[in-house]
Design a protein around this motif. Structure first.
Motif, PDB file in Angstrom:
ATOM      1  N   GLN A  90       0.835  -1.201   0.000  1.00 24.92           N
ATOM      2  CA  GLN A  90       0.000   0.000   0.000  1.00 24.92           C
ATOM      3  C   GLN A  90       0.869   1.250   0.000  1.00 24.92           C
ATOM      4  O   GLN A  90       2.028   1.218   0.418  1.00 24.92           O
ATOM      5  N   TYR A  91       0.288   2.369  -0.460  1.00 29.89           N
ATOM      6  CA  TYR A  91       0.945   3.640  -0.208  1.00 29.89           C
ATOM      7  C   TYR A  91       0.968   3.857   1.312  1.00 29.89           C
ATOM      8  O   TYR A  91       0.073   3.396   2.024  1.00 29.89           O
ATOM      9  N   HIS A  93       0.345   6.222   3.505  1.00 29.58           N
ATOM     10  CA  HIS A  93      -0.804   6.825   4.171  1.00 29.58           C
ATOM     11  C   HIS A  93      -1.954   5.824   4.267  1.00 29.58           C
ATOM     12  O   HIS A  93      -2.654   5.751   5.284  1.00 29.58           O
ATOM     13  N   ARG A  94      -2.148   5.070   3.214  1.00 36.83           N
ATOM     14  CA  ARG A  94      -3.212   4.069   3.182  1.00 36.83           C
ATOM     15  C   ARG A  94      -2.993   3.006   4.250  1.00 36.83           C
ATOM     16  O   ARG A  94      -3.934   2.454   4.814  1.00 36.83           O
ATOM     17  N   ALA A 108      -4.509   8.103   8.572  1.00 37.37           N
ATOM     18  CA  ALA A 108      -3.391   7.993   7.629  1.00 37.37           C
ATOM     19  C   ALA A 108      -2.042   8.276   8.283  1.00 37.37           C
ATOM     20  O   ALA A 108      -0.997   8.018   7.692  1.00 37.37           O
ATOM     21  N   SER A 117      -4.540  -3.264   5.939  1.00 36.56           N
ATOM     22  CA  SER A 117      -3.332  -3.375   5.112  1.00 36.56           C
ATOM     23  C   SER A 117      -2.602  -4.647   5.518  1.00 36.56           C
ATOM     24  O   SER A 117      -1.833  -4.664   6.487  1.00 36.56           O
ATOM     25  N   HIS A 440      -7.577  -3.632   2.020  1.00 31.47           N
ATOM     26  CA  HIS A 440      -7.424  -2.654   0.943  1.00 31.47           C
ATOM     27  C   HIS A 440      -6.950  -3.372  -0.326  1.00 31.47           C
ATOM     28  O   HIS A 440      -6.140  -4.295  -0.266  1.00 31.47           O
ATOM     29  N   TRP A 522      -5.241  11.759  -6.067  1.00 29.92           N
ATOM     30  CA  TRP A 522      -4.630  10.673  -5.284  1.00 29.92           C
ATOM     31  C   TRP A 522      -4.575  11.028  -3.802  1.00 29.92           C
ATOM     32  O   TRP A 522      -4.895  10.203  -2.941  1.00 29.92           O
ATOM     33  N   ARG A 525      -8.007  10.618  -2.067  1.00 28.02           N
ATOM     34  CA  ARG A 525      -8.481   9.251  -1.825  1.00 28.02           C
ATOM     35  C   ARG A 525      -7.541   8.431  -0.927  1.00 28.02           C
ATOM     36  O   ARG A 525      -7.907   7.369  -0.429  1.00 28.02           O
ATOM     37  N   THR A 526      -6.338   8.949  -0.696  1.00 32.45           N
ATOM     38  CA  THR A 526      -5.357   8.210   0.099  1.00 32.45           C
ATOM     39  C   THR A 526      -5.262   8.717   1.527  1.00 32.45           C
ATOM     40  O   THR A 526      -4.642   8.072   2.377  1.00 32.45           O
TER      41      THR A 526
END
Length: 555
Positions: A90-91, A93-94, A108, A117, A440, A522, A525-526
């Motif tokens: 995942q990114y 923050h996600r 986040a 995650s 996620h 992005w 939404r993140t």
């Protein structure tokens, strides 16, 4: 003689089928590929021989010659956010670690991995893999978020961001003590000071885990997270001795030599242009003799730390071959971010005076940007920054069964791509439900097509994004949009200008608008928020507030 009833025959047949099925499943599991992920800490793009370094890294160089190297592989510029993406796909923050392993009050930025995650350990363990981790965790300090609670069968290492290499005393950081929590499978350890060298302990535990795991019929996932060559500069005398006098020629000459070797190796294109020299770093020839000797000694220790890490890689691969598992193992090597810059001042980490020479347990010295700009050759900037020097890592992939020897690919991979890669290699489907939670979705792409030479770089439907402490970036095709905290966007054509020497934002405002819009979408939404609204004071991982001017007294 007793009569065998119909029911008895059915039960016997069922048992035989069950045994056959179970045996077949065990055989299939045993033949599944093993996966080893090795990540080093704060090592620059050019710090191993296969990427242009003078440091002796024969084991990694051999893996590179027998495998694949990426010209472009991206991390998240700093320790904890990188590890969040690495472990979950995942990114950051996600995954809940958009800033660091400290809680800033928003999901986040909670400072530990959220349940949605899934870690690679959780997914692969659920698919029948042994999951092993030796080294650094740094994605959750509470014991509920430790490795054994997040999918790993075996763990040895530090929970936080770093440690003295000779003891587990608290570390001096920003004027206070940073606790060092050394753990083996949830049990706190307190070894005698100077009874070990931490890099070797990480290696030794990884080797022991492999030996113990070999008693099972399972495939394994081994994650080796070295702290080397992360601050402080600590190394063994026999390794330091190898580099005595090696750096007397200085950073200006060494950077030129690395750049030339990178072109010879094919890591850089012949027409590539390196980043401009950091003007705040003094010319080596303008230093006094004593200053040159002090700075050279720092880099000698740094090189020794990388060298010892490479020796550890050699031991792990040797054990793999001894167990006759090398042909069926994918090994990936990366760094968590670029080399750390910073100025040589008495603030921050320097507030505790050294009680011993550089390299020893009492020293808390570092190479600073004076040598870090050599480590990151030919790239611009340092750890924590979204220019190429902060977010670029070497990547070596070695898999005798499937990866062609001595190949180099553009790659353009990112940390979020590793989890999908490992799941594809393992033949594992990412779960839609896990312990009552909907995980996620994975935003990354498998690197397998690049690993197997089907393509030269990852094919994506959307850009790659970064944000950390207000620094932000977007990569889409050849274009990279990047901005430091509270500064305007810059635009670079990385196909022609990997060193980020020429800002094209004024010439291509339409590209700036497009990528900036992509970034805004992005971020929304993140869970990314404006850094000033959550900015901590004097927290570990906080970027420096001011830059010191270059002078002999501070550099």
């Amino acid at each position: 003689m007793k009569r065998i009833t119909l029911r008895g025959l059915i039960l016997l047949a069922t048992a035989i089928v069950y045994i056959d099925t179970t045996s077949a499943q065990k055989a299939a599991d045993k033949n599944k590929p093993n996966i080893i992920l090795i990540m080093v800490d704060d090592m620059g793009y050019s710090d191993i021989g296969a990427y242009g370094s003078e440091i002796q890294t024969p084991h990694l160089d051999k893996l590179a010659s027998e495998g694949l190297r990426f010209k472009e592989f991206y991390n998240n510029a700093i320790c904890a956010p990188t590890r969040a993406s690495l472990l979950t796909g995942q990114y950051p923050h996600r995954a809940g670690i958009g800033y660091f392993d400290v809680n800033l009050g928003l999901p986040a930025y909670q400072g530990f991995l959220n349940k949605e995650s899934l870690t690679i350990g959780e997914v692969l363990r659920g698919a029948g893999y042994s999951t092993l981790l030796s080294g650094k965790w740094h994605v959750g300090n509470d014991s509920l978020s430790w490795p054994n609670q997040r999918g790993f069968d075996q763990f040895y290492g530090v929970i936080g961001g770093g440690a003295n290499y000779f003891n587990n005393y608290p570390m001096p950081l920003f004027g206070r003590d940073y606790p060092v929590v050394l753990v083996e499978n949830n049990k706190r350890l307190n070894p005698e000071p100077n009874s070990y060298y931490f890099t070797d302990e990480i290696t030794n535990h990884a080797v022991t885990f492999l030996e113990e795991q070999n008693k099972t019929n399972k495939p394994f996932f081994l994650y080796v997270a070295y702290t080397a060559p992360h601050w402080p500069l600590h190394a063994l005398p026999e390794d330091i001795a190898k580099y005595k006098g090696k750096y007397d020629k200085g950073w200006d000459e060494l950077r030129k030599e690395r750049y030339a070797r990178q072109q010879q190796l094919g890591i850089l294109d012949a027409q590539s242009k390196p980043a401009e020299r950091d003007a705040s770093i003094p010319q080596w020839d303008n230093l006094t003799y004593d200053e040159q000797k002090l700075w050279a000694a720092r880099m000698e220790v740094y090189a020794a730390m990388v060298d010892r890490m490479d020796q550890g890689v050699g031991k792990i691969v040797a054990k793999l071959k001894q167990l006759k598992k090398d042909d069926n193992t994918l090994l990936v090597f990366i760094s968590d971010n670029g080399a750390e810059g910073g100025n040589h001042t008495f603030g921050g980490r320097g507030k505790r005076l050294n009680s011993g020479p550089v390299g020893t347990a009492g020293s808390f010295d570092y190479v600073f940007k004076n040598w870090a700009h050599v480590s990151n050759t030919p790239l611009n900037s340092y750890k924590g920054n979204m220019h190429e020097g902060g977010i670029s890592s070497p990547l070596i992939a070695w898999y005798p069964k499937r990866i062609k020897a001595n190949t180099i690919a553009k790659g353009t991979g990112h940390l979020i791509d590793l989890a999908p890669t490992f799941y594809e290699v393992a033949g594992v489907k990412y779960p839609q439900q896990f312990k009552g939670i909907t995980p996620h979705a994975l935003p990354g792409k498998s690197l397998v097509p690049v690993f197997t030479s089907s393509t030269q770089q990852v094919s994506r439907t959307e850009p790659i994004f970064w944000e950390r402490a207000g620094n932000r970036a977007v990569r889409k095709g050849k274009w990279k949009l990047v901005a430091d905290h509270q500064k305007a966007w810059e635009l670079y054509d990385l196909e022609a200008d990997r060193g980020e020497t020429t800002d094209l934002s004024g010439q291509h405002p339409e590209v700036v608008r497009e990528l900036a819009f992509d970034y805004t979408q992005w971020a929304a939404r993140t869970g990314v928020v404006e850094y000033e609204t959550i900015k901590p004071k004097n927290a570990p991982g906080a970027p420096a507030e001011t830059k010191q001017p270059a002078s002999r007294s501070t550099n």
